[in-house]
Design a protein around this motif. Structure first.
Motif, short mmCIF file in Angstrom:
data_model
loop_
_atom_site.label_atom_id
_atom_site.label_comp_id
_atom_site.label_asym_id
_atom_site.label_seq_id
_atom_site.Cartn_x
_atom_site.Cartn_y
_atom_site.Cartn_z
N ASN A 3 0.85 -1.20 0.00
CA ASN A 3 0.00 0.00 0.00
C ASN A 3 0.88 1.25 0.00
O ASN A 3 2.11 1.15 0.09
N GLU A 5 1.65 3.72 2.11
CA GLU A 5 2.59 3.97 3.22
C GLU A 5 3.72 2.94 3.24
O GLU A 5 4.87 3.27 3.52
N GLU A 6 3.39 1.68 2.94
CA GLU A 6 4.43 0.63 2.92
C GLU A 6 5.43 0.89 1.79
O GLU A 6 6.65 0.75 1.99
N LYS A 8 6.10 3.78 0.36
CA LYS A 8 6.88 4.98 0.70
C LYS A 8 8.00 4.62 1.68
O LYS A 8 9.15 5.02 1.50
N SER A 9 7.65 3.87 2.69
CA SER A 9 8.63 3.47 3.70
C SER A 9 9.74 2.60 3.09
O SER A 9 10.93 2.78 3.35
N PHE A 234 5.44 10.85 -2.64
CA PHE A 234 6.23 10.39 -1.50
C PHE A 234 7.09 11.52 -0.91
O PHE A 234 7.28 11.60 0.29
#
Length: 256
Positions: A3, A5-6, A8-9, A234
Motif C-alpha cells: 500500500n 505507506e508501505e 513509501k517506507s 512520497f
C-alpha cells in the motif's frame, strides 16, 4: 502489492541505503568527484553522463580517456585548446558511438558557452510555471547545439521528441540535488530540486512497473512524467532521491 505507506517506507529505506559515499566508487559520478572547481565538475560530469550507456566500468574507462586528453583540467582545456589539439582528436575512438568528432564538437560548444556564462546552470533554468526540466532541456539544446544538423546532436536527446533524456536527467540530479550525503553535488544553487525527475532506463523502468509506480510500457518522456507524478507523492521536495532506491533495487535484483 504494497500500500502507499508501505511503499513509501520501503523506497525511503532503499534510498537511504544507496545514497551514501560508497555509491561513488562504481558509478560514473566518480568522474566529476575528482574535481573541486565548479566548471571542472560541470564539464567532467556532463561528458561522463553523456556516455553513460552500457557497462559502468567501461563508461568510467572512456571518461578517464577524455579527462586524460584534457590534461585532467577540463575547464582550462575547453578555454585554451589549440586547433592542433582538436585535429589529433578527430579520429580517436572514445565510447561506442561517441567518437572523436563528437568529443571535438562538445569541446567547441563548451568553449562558446563558457565565454558567455560563468556556469552551465544558466542554460538550464526552470521557469516558475514549469514543474520539470522538459522545456529547460530544450532551451539548453538550442543554446548548446549549432542550428546546422551534426552527428553529435543525437548524443543530447530531446524530451520534445518523447525521449526519456535519461543521461541529461542524471546529470541534472548530480548538479542540482542538495543533501548532506556526499554523492550529489548540489552546486546549482538557483535551481530547485523539486523539479528533478528520475533518470529512466531499462532498469529503473522495470522496477517502477514491478512496484506499480508506472503503467506505460515504453521508457519515454511520457513515462518520466508518469513516474514524476507517483514519486512526488512520497516526497515533493526531493523526488530524485528515489533514483537511488530504484537503481539499488535494479542492481541487487531484489524484486526479481
Amino acid at each position: 502489492m504494497l500500500n502507499f505507506e508501505e511503499l513509501k517506507s520501503f523506497l525511503n529505506e532503499k534510498a537511504d541505503q544507496y545514497n551514501s559515499p560508497d555509491f561513488i566508487a562504481d558509478d560514473p559520478i566518480q568522474i566529476p568527484h575528482r574535481f573541486t572547481v565548479k566548471q571542472d565538475i560541470e564539464i567532467a560530469g556532463f561528458l561522463a553522463a553523456t556516455i553513460s550507456w552500457g557497462n559502468r566500468k567501461s563508461i568510467i574507462r572512456s571518461a578517464d580517456k577524455m579527462l586524460d586528453i584534457m590534461g585532467n583540467s577540463p575547464y582550462d582545456f575547453v578555454l585554451n585548446y589549440s586547433e592542433k589539439d582538436l585535429e589529433i582528436l578527430q579520429d580517436k575512438s572514445i565510447h561506442r558511438t561517441f567518437n572523436g568528432q563528437d568529443f571535438v564538437y562538445f569541446i567547441r560548444q563548451f568553449n562558446k558557452v563558457y565565454k558567455d556564462n560563468e556556469s552551465l546552470e544558466n542554460l538550464f533554468t526552470v521557469n516558475d510555471q514549469e514543474t520539470n526540466f522538459q522545456h529547460a532541456i530544450e532551451r539548453f539544446r538550442n543554446s548548446f547545439l549549432e542550428p546546422e544538423k551534426h552527428r553529435s546532436h543525437k548524443h543530447i536527446s530531446s524530451p520534445y521528441k518523447n525521449s526519456s533524456s535519461k543521461r541529461i536527467i542524471m546529470f541534472l540530479r548530480w548538479m542540482v540535488r542538495k543533501d548532506k550525503r556526499g554523492v550529489d553535488f548540489g552546486i546549482w544553487e538557483g535551481i530547485d530540486q523539486k523539479n528533478l525527475s528520475i533518470p529512466l532506463d531499462v532498469h529503473t523502468g522495470n522496477i517502477s512497473r514491478k512496484l506499480g509506480l508506472v503503467s506505460r510500457t515504453q521508457n519515454d518522456w511520457k513515462t518520466v512524467e508518469e513516474l514524476d507524478a507517483a514519486i512526488r507523492k512520497f516526497d515533493e521536495n526531493d523526488p530524485a532521491k528515489y533514483d537511488f532506491a530504484l537503481f539499488g533495487l535494479g542492481v541487487t535484483k531484489e524484486l526479481l
